[in-house]
Design a protein around this motif. Structure first.
Motif, PDB file in Angstrom:
ATOM      1  N   ILE A 102      48.426  97.676  30.249  1.00  0.00           N
ATOM      2  CA  ILE A 102      47.639  96.426  30.348  1.00  0.00           C
ATOM      3  C   ILE A 102      46.396  96.639  31.196  1.00  0.00           C
ATOM      4  O   ILE A 102      45.295  96.184  30.841  1.00  0.00           O
ATOM      5  CB  ILE A 102      48.532  95.307  30.935  1.00  0.00           C
ATOM      6  CG1 ILE A 102      49.664  94.953  29.954  1.00  0.00           C
ATOM      7  CG2 ILE A 102      47.690  94.074  31.264  1.00  0.00           C
ATOM      8  CD1 ILE A 102      50.654  93.956  30.494  1.00  0.00           C
ATOM      9  N   MET A 103      46.540  97.350  32.340  1.00  0.00           N
ATOM     10  CA  MET A 103      45.374  97.600  33.185  1.00  0.00           C
ATOM     11  C   MET A 103      44.360  98.490  32.466  1.00  0.00           C
ATOM     12  O   MET A 103      43.138  98.323  32.620  1.00  0.00           O
ATOM     13  CB  MET A 103      45.815  98.259  34.503  1.00  0.00           C
ATOM     14  CG  MET A 103      46.507  97.289  35.474  1.00  0.00           C
ATOM     15  SD  MET A 103      46.857  98.027  37.092  1.00  0.00           S
ATOM     16  CE  MET A 103      48.291  99.026  36.689  1.00  0.00           C
ATOM     17  N   MET A 104      44.863  99.440  31.675  1.00  0.00           N
ATOM     18  CA  MET A 104      43.972 100.300  30.903  1.00  0.00           C
ATOM     19  C   MET A 104      43.195  99.478  29.874  1.00  0.00           C
ATOM     20  O   MET A 104      41.974  99.677  29.694  1.00  0.00           O
ATOM     21  CB  MET A 104      44.798 101.394  30.213  1.00  0.00           C
ATOM     22  CG  MET A 104      43.964 102.386  29.392  1.00  0.00           C
ATOM     23  SD  MET A 104      44.982 103.638  28.597  1.00  0.00           S
ATOM     24  CE  MET A 104      45.911 102.612  27.431  1.00  0.00           C
ATOM     25  N   HIS A 105      43.862  98.542  29.200  1.00  0.00           N
ATOM     26  CA  HIS A 105      43.189  97.674  28.228  1.00  0.00           C
ATOM     27  C   HIS A 105      42.139  96.807  28.910  1.00  0.00           C
ATOM     28  O   HIS A 105      41.038  96.610  28.373  1.00  0.00           O
ATOM     29  CB  HIS A 105      44.222  96.808  27.510  1.00  0.00           C
ATOM     30  CG  HIS A 105      43.613  95.837  26.550  1.00  0.00           C
ATOM     31  ND1 HIS A 105      43.047  96.208  25.337  1.00  0.00           N
ATOM     32  CD2 HIS A 105      43.466  94.473  26.624  1.00  0.00           C
ATOM     33  CE1 HIS A 105      42.595  95.154  24.708  1.00  0.00           C
ATOM     34  NE2 HIS A 105      42.838  94.063  25.467  1.00  0.00           N
ATOM     35  N   ALA A 106      42.498  96.297  30.114  1.00  0.00           N
ATOM     36  CA  ALA A 106      41.551  95.442  30.844  1.00  0.00           C
ATOM     37  C   ALA A 106      40.377  96.234  31.389  1.00  0.00           C
ATOM     38  O   ALA A 106      39.361  95.638  31.792  1.00  0.00           O
ATOM     39  CB  ALA A 106      42.266  94.715  31.980  1.00  0.00           C
ATOM     40  N   SER A 107      40.482  97.571  31.404  1.00  0.00           N
ATOM     41  CA  SER A 107      39.412  98.404  31.966  1.00  0.00           C
ATOM     42  C   SER A 107      38.613  99.121  30.897  1.00  0.00           C
ATOM     43  O   SER A 107      37.850 100.046  31.207  1.00  0.00           O
ATOM     44  CB  SER A 107      40.012  99.431  32.934  1.00  0.00           C
ATOM     45  OG  SER A 107      40.703  98.788  33.970  1.00  0.00           O
ATOM     46  N   GLY A 108      38.821  98.807  29.633  1.00  0.00           N
ATOM     47  CA  GLY A 108      38.020  99.399  28.573  1.00  0.00           C
ATOM     48  C   GLY A 108      38.750 100.391  27.717  1.00  0.00           C
ATOM     49  O   GLY A 108      38.128 101.059  26.883  1.00  0.00           O
ATOM     50  N   GLY A 109      40.043 100.575  27.884  1.00  0.00           N
ATOM     51  CA  GLY A 109      40.809 101.455  27.014  1.00  0.00           C
ATOM     52  C   GLY A 109      41.005 102.836  27.586  1.00  0.00           C
ATOM     53  O   GLY A 109      40.918 103.061  28.805  1.00  0.00           O
ATOM     54  N   VAL A 110      41.276 103.785  26.706  1.00  0.00           N
ATOM     55  CA  VAL A 110      41.605 105.144  27.147  1.00  0.00           C
ATOM     56  C   VAL A 110      40.434 105.801  27.847  1.00  0.00           C
ATOM     57  O   VAL A 110      40.616 106.760  28.606  1.00  0.00           O
ATOM     58  CB  VAL A 110      42.067 106.001  25.946  1.00  0.00           C
ATOM     59  CG1 VAL A 110      43.370 105.483  25.386  1.00  0.00           C
ATOM     60  CG2 VAL A 110      40.999 106.021  24.861  1.00  0.00           C
ATOM     61  N   GLN A 111      39.191 105.321  27.598  1.00  0.00           N
ATOM     62  CA  GLN A 111      38.039 105.914  28.254  1.00  0.00           C
ATOM     63  C   GLN A 111      38.065 105.719  29.769  1.00  0.00           C
ATOM     64  O   GLN A 111      37.417 106.445  30.513  1.00  0.00           O
ATOM     65  CB  GLN A 111      36.738 105.334  27.685  1.00  0.00           C
ATOM     66  CG  GLN A 111      36.481 105.658  26.235  1.00  0.00           C
ATOM     67  CD  GLN A 111      37.096 104.618  25.301  1.00  0.00           C
ATOM     68  OE1 GLN A 111      37.955 103.844  25.741  1.00  0.00           O
ATOM     69  NE2 GLN A 111      36.666 104.601  24.038  1.00  0.00           N
ATOM     70  N   SER A 112      38.825 104.733  30.242  1.00  0.00           N
ATOM     71  CA  SER A 112      38.904 104.473  31.692  1.00  0.00           C
ATOM     72  C   SER A 112      39.667 105.556  32.445  1.00  0.00           C
ATOM     73  O   SER A 112      39.554 105.671  33.667  1.00  0.00           O
ATOM     74  CB  SER A 112      39.564 103.106  31.944  1.00  0.00           C
ATOM     75  OG  SER A 112      40.913 103.130  31.498  1.00  0.00           O
ATOM     76  N   GLY A 113      40.460 106.341  31.755  1.00  0.00           N
ATOM     77  CA  GLY A 113      41.239 107.396  32.405  1.00  0.00           C
ATOM     78  C   GLY A 113      42.554 106.943  33.008  1.00  0.00           C
ATOM     79  O   GLY A 113      43.319 107.745  33.549  1.00  0.00           O
ATOM     80  N   LEU A 114      42.847 105.640  32.940  1.00  0.00           N
ATOM     81  CA  LEU A 114      44.104 105.149  33.536  1.00  0.00           C
ATOM     82  C   LEU A 114      45.330 105.616  32.759  1.00  0.00           C
ATOM     83  O   LEU A 114      46.452 105.561  33.269  1.00  0.00           O
ATOM     84  CB  LEU A 114      44.075 103.621  33.601  1.00  0.00           C
ATOM     85  CG  LEU A 114      43.062 102.999  34.568  1.00  0.00           C
ATOM     86  CD1 LEU A 114      43.143 101.472  34.499  1.00  0.00           C
ATOM     87  CD2 LEU A 114      43.341 103.470  35.982  1.00  0.00           C
ATOM     88  N   GLY A 115      45.110 106.068  31.518  1.00  0.00           N
ATOM     89  CA  GLY A 115      46.259 106.530  30.738  1.00  0.00           C
ATOM     90  C   GLY A 115      46.963 107.711  31.365  1.00  0.00           C
ATOM     91  O   GLY A 115      48.166 107.917  31.172  1.00  0.00           O
ATOM     92  N   MET A 116      46.241 108.526  32.139  1.00  0.00           N
ATOM     93  CA  MET A 116      46.874 109.673  32.800  1.00  0.00           C
ATOM     94  C   MET A 116      47.880 109.238  33.856  1.00  0.00           C
ATOM     95  O   MET A 116      48.798 109.989  34.203  1.00  0.00           O
ATOM     96  CB  MET A 116      45.803 110.565  33.425  1.00  0.00           C
ATOM     97  CG  MET A 116      44.914 111.257  32.401  1.00  0.00           C
ATOM     98  SD  MET A 116      45.878 112.226  31.194  1.00  0.00           S
ATOM     99  CE  MET A 116      46.736 113.372  32.257  1.00  0.00           C
ATOM    100  N   LEU A 117      47.695 108.005  34.374  1.00  0.00           N
ATOM    101  CA  LEU A 117      48.689 107.507  35.337  1.00  0.00           C
ATOM    102  C   LEU A 117      50.047 107.303  34.670  1.00  0.00           C
ATOM    103  O   LEU A 117      51.093 107.450  35.309  1.00  0.00           O
ATOM    104  CB  LEU A 117      48.210 106.203  35.964  1.00  0.00           C
ATOM    105  CG  LEU A 117      46.922 106.294  36.801  1.00  0.00           C
ATOM    106  CD1 LEU A 117      46.541 104.911  37.333  1.00  0.00           C
ATOM    107  CD2 LEU A 117      47.108 107.273  37.962  1.00  0.00           C
ATOM    108  N   ILE A 118      50.030 106.956  33.393  1.00  0.00           N
ATOM    109  CA  ILE A 118      51.287 106.830  32.647  1.00  0.00           C
ATOM    110  C   ILE A 118      51.953 108.202  32.538  1.00  0.00           C
ATOM    111  O   ILE A 118      53.180 108.348  32.693  1.00  0.00           O
ATOM    112  CB  ILE A 118      51.036 106.226  31.256  1.00  0.00           C
ATOM    113  CG1 ILE A 118      50.393 104.846  31.378  1.00  0.00           C
ATOM    114  CG2 ILE A 118      52.333 106.149  30.465  1.00  0.00           C
ATOM    115  CD1 ILE A 118      50.043 104.218  30.035  1.00  0.00           C
ATOM    116  N   ALA A 119      51.139 109.238  32.273  1.00  0.00           N
ATOM    117  CA  ALA A 119      51.687 110.593  32.180  1.00  0.00           C
ATOM    118  C   ALA A 119      52.327 111.020  33.495  1.00  0.00           C
ATOM    119  O   ALA A 119      53.396 111.654  33.516  1.00  0.00           O
ATOM    120  CB  ALA A 119      50.577 111.565  31.777  1.00  0.00           C
ATOM    121  N   VAL A 120      51.685 110.680  34.617  1.00  0.00           N
ATOM    122  CA  VAL A 120      52.253 111.027  35.936  1.00  0.00           C
ATOM    123  C   VAL A 120      53.601 110.327  36.136  1.00  0.00           C
ATOM    124  O   VAL A 120      54.569 110.925  36.622  1.00  0.00           O
ATOM    125  CB  VAL A 120      51.269 110.658  37.051  1.00  0.00           C
ATOM    126  CG1 VAL A 120      51.923 110.862  38.418  1.00  0.00           C
ATOM    127  CG2 VAL A 120      49.996 111.479  36.932  1.00  0.00           C
TER     128      VAL A 120
END
Length: 544
Positions: A102-120
């Protein structure tokens, strides 16, 4: 049974040890989530938000606050041990996938880089022993990212759908999940192996300690400064139960042993005589062996009770003596019987002059002496192996004294006993102890040299305070034994009487040594003789 109890206790503790390692991984993961939530808040509201919340600020704010709150609650529940570790880890990974998406979507999608936090989160969750569910969460995370891209395209939130980046991110989820799961299993196996090795080492240490404590030989270990690091119970008893034990200088525990230790340090190959740790204690023999680092070596000290060693030698000696006496009985007693029989027939001849009859008496007397020597040797070689048992010394002595008085024709005042404390117990073969007392009383009677009616013999027993062991003394009011004779007193065939065989005291000492009892002669300043029997400590013998 006692040796097996430490094994059970250690095995029972091995499972909690493995769980403790898993708990440590989970605690690290949960703490990371709390720190991550705080970091996101600080970056978003303080340092500079960057891409965070650029598309939907309100949604991002709500999601990050909810994430931090749930992370704190999860960490507190873990500290309070609410629920199982596996369920807590699974719930934490599921919350991370949902809220970070949800935070990644609110920040512009995969380009925000928050998806790597899911990997961690997936990687740390796999290390936290989530097991096969780590692949399930990788699949859920990939679907969440793809769903977020599809929703963003449908809703028109972003112009660039970035499906390629979303696919690569999903692949990284699976790669990290597989790698972390593999590493987690390896870590668990290594931890379990280390835990088992720890159990084995602890068991071995307890087994070694048990064996050392149960050894009949005294064991001490001192460091390079002469400080006692280890002392088993046998050594403590042999040294007279000193107050100074572990972590005290050897000089305080036993000055005589410390003197032997210094002699060994100065001359490791030199001869060292037996010694007594305390006055009236047992004769001890010490051996020394270096241990550990040559620069700061320790020393292993082994104490042996010479009475026990002598008893073992005595068994071998009796076995050899038995074979010898079989030949003596055949080679000596048969011709001796013929000589004795011939002298008796000659004595019955009429008209023998007085000088010839005197010669016959000498032949018969000396034949009897030789026969007595053979009988004593045979009795020594046929001696049964001692069968020691606990005796209440005072009542047992009263029964024996009544028989000895009758045998030696002594009055009640001539042979008495005194035992203090009256409940003193000795560990000895009763029959062999009676033989020793008979020999010593008979020895006192035949060496009295005055009117037999004036002879007094006292049997004094009890427990010595300095050694803690029981003793029995046979005292008389005779002339005593000269210093020259004391040196050879217990040697075979040594006697100060023309009629004696010289085997009485030798047999008495052999019987005592077979029972691990020390027989010694004590000079009396007031005159008379005193033979002391120092018995093994019954308490120590039962424990060992």
């Amino acid at each position: 049974m006692r040796a097996s109890s430490p094994q059970h206790s250690l095995d029972a503790d091995s499972a909690p040890t493995r769980l403790a390692g898993d708990t440590g991984h989970l605690r690290l993961f949960l703490l990371y989530r709390v720190l991550l939530g705080i970091a996101l808040l600080l970056v978003y509201f303080g340092v500079g938000r960057g891409p965070l919340g650029t598309s939907l600020p309100g949604v991002f704010t709500l999601a990050v606050h909810l994430y931090l709150g749930l992370a704190i609650v999860s960490f507190i529940m873990h500290l309070q041990q609410v629920g199982s570790d596996e369920s807590q880890a699974q719930l934490a990974v599921f919350v991370d996938i949902l809220l970070i998406t949800i935070m990644m979507h609110a920040s512009g999608g995969v380009q925000s880089g928050l998806g790597m936090l899911i990997a961690v989160s997936i990687a740390l969750g796999s290390l936290s022993q989530v097991g096969q569910t780590s692949l399930l969460f990788a699949a859920l995370a990939s679907l969440a990212v793809l769903t977020e891209r599809i929703y963003a395209q449908i809703s028109g939130t972003v112009s660039d759908t970035a499906y390629t980046q979303a696919g690569l991110l999903g692949a990284s989820f699976f790669a990290l999940a597989l790698l972390a799961n593999r590493l987690g299993r390896r870590a668990a196996e290594s931890e379990e192996l280390a835990s088992q090795r720890g159990v084995d080492l602890a068991n071995l240490a307890q087994l070694n300690d048990f064996v050392i404590q149960q050894m009949r030989a005294g064991i001490l270990v001192v460091d390079h400064q002469g400080t006692v690091e280890l002392m088993n119970e046998a050594a403590w008893v042999l040294l007279g139960m000193p107050v100074a034990m572990r972590h005290h200088p050897l000089e305080q525990a036993s000055p005589p042993l410390a003197a032997q230790y210094r002699q060994w340090l100065n001359d490791p190959t030199g001869e060292r005589p037996d010694f007594r740790a305390i006055s009236g204690g047992r004769d001890l023999r010490a051996s020394f062996t270096r241990l550990g680092d040559p620069a700061r070596p320790g020393t292993l000290i082994v104490l042996e009770d010479t009475a026990r060693l002598t008893a073992e030698v005595q068994q071998l000696k009796l076995a050899s003596l038995g074979r010898l006496t079989a030949g003596i009985a055949h080679e000596i007693r048969n011709p001796l019987g013929a000589i004795s029989h011939a002298s008796q027939l000659l004595d019955e001849s009429p008209g023998l002059p007085a000088t010839d009859r005197r010669m016959i008496e000498i032949i018969q007397h000396n034949s009897q002496r030789v026969n007595e020597v053979v009988e004593n040797i045979l009795r020594l070689s046929r001696q049964q192996r001692p069968q020691p048992r606990l005796l209440q010394l005072a009542p047992w002595l009263e029964e024996q004294i009544a028989e000895i008085r009758q045998t030696l024709q002594l009055g009640k005042t001539q042979l008495q006993s005194e035992v203090a404390p009256p409940d003193t117990q000795v560990l000895v073969d009763p029959g062999q102890l009676r033989q020793v007392i008979d020999i010593l009383c008979d020895n006192a009677l035949h060496h009295f040299g005055r009117e037999p009616a004036k002879l007094t013999i006292r049997l004094v027993g009890g427990t010595r305070l300095e050694s803690g062991g029981p003793f029995l003394e046979i005292r008389d009011n005779g002339p005593g034994i000269s210093r020259q004779a004391q040196a050879s007193l217990f040697e075979p065939f040594f006697t100060t009487r023309n009629e004696g065989t010289g085997l009485g005291l030798y047999i008495a000492r052999q019987l005592c040594e077979a029972n691990q009892t020390r027989l010694e002669y004590l000079s009396q300043p007031t005159g008379g003789s005193c033979f002391r029997l120092s018995f093994p400590n019954p308490r120590r013998t039962r424990k060992l």
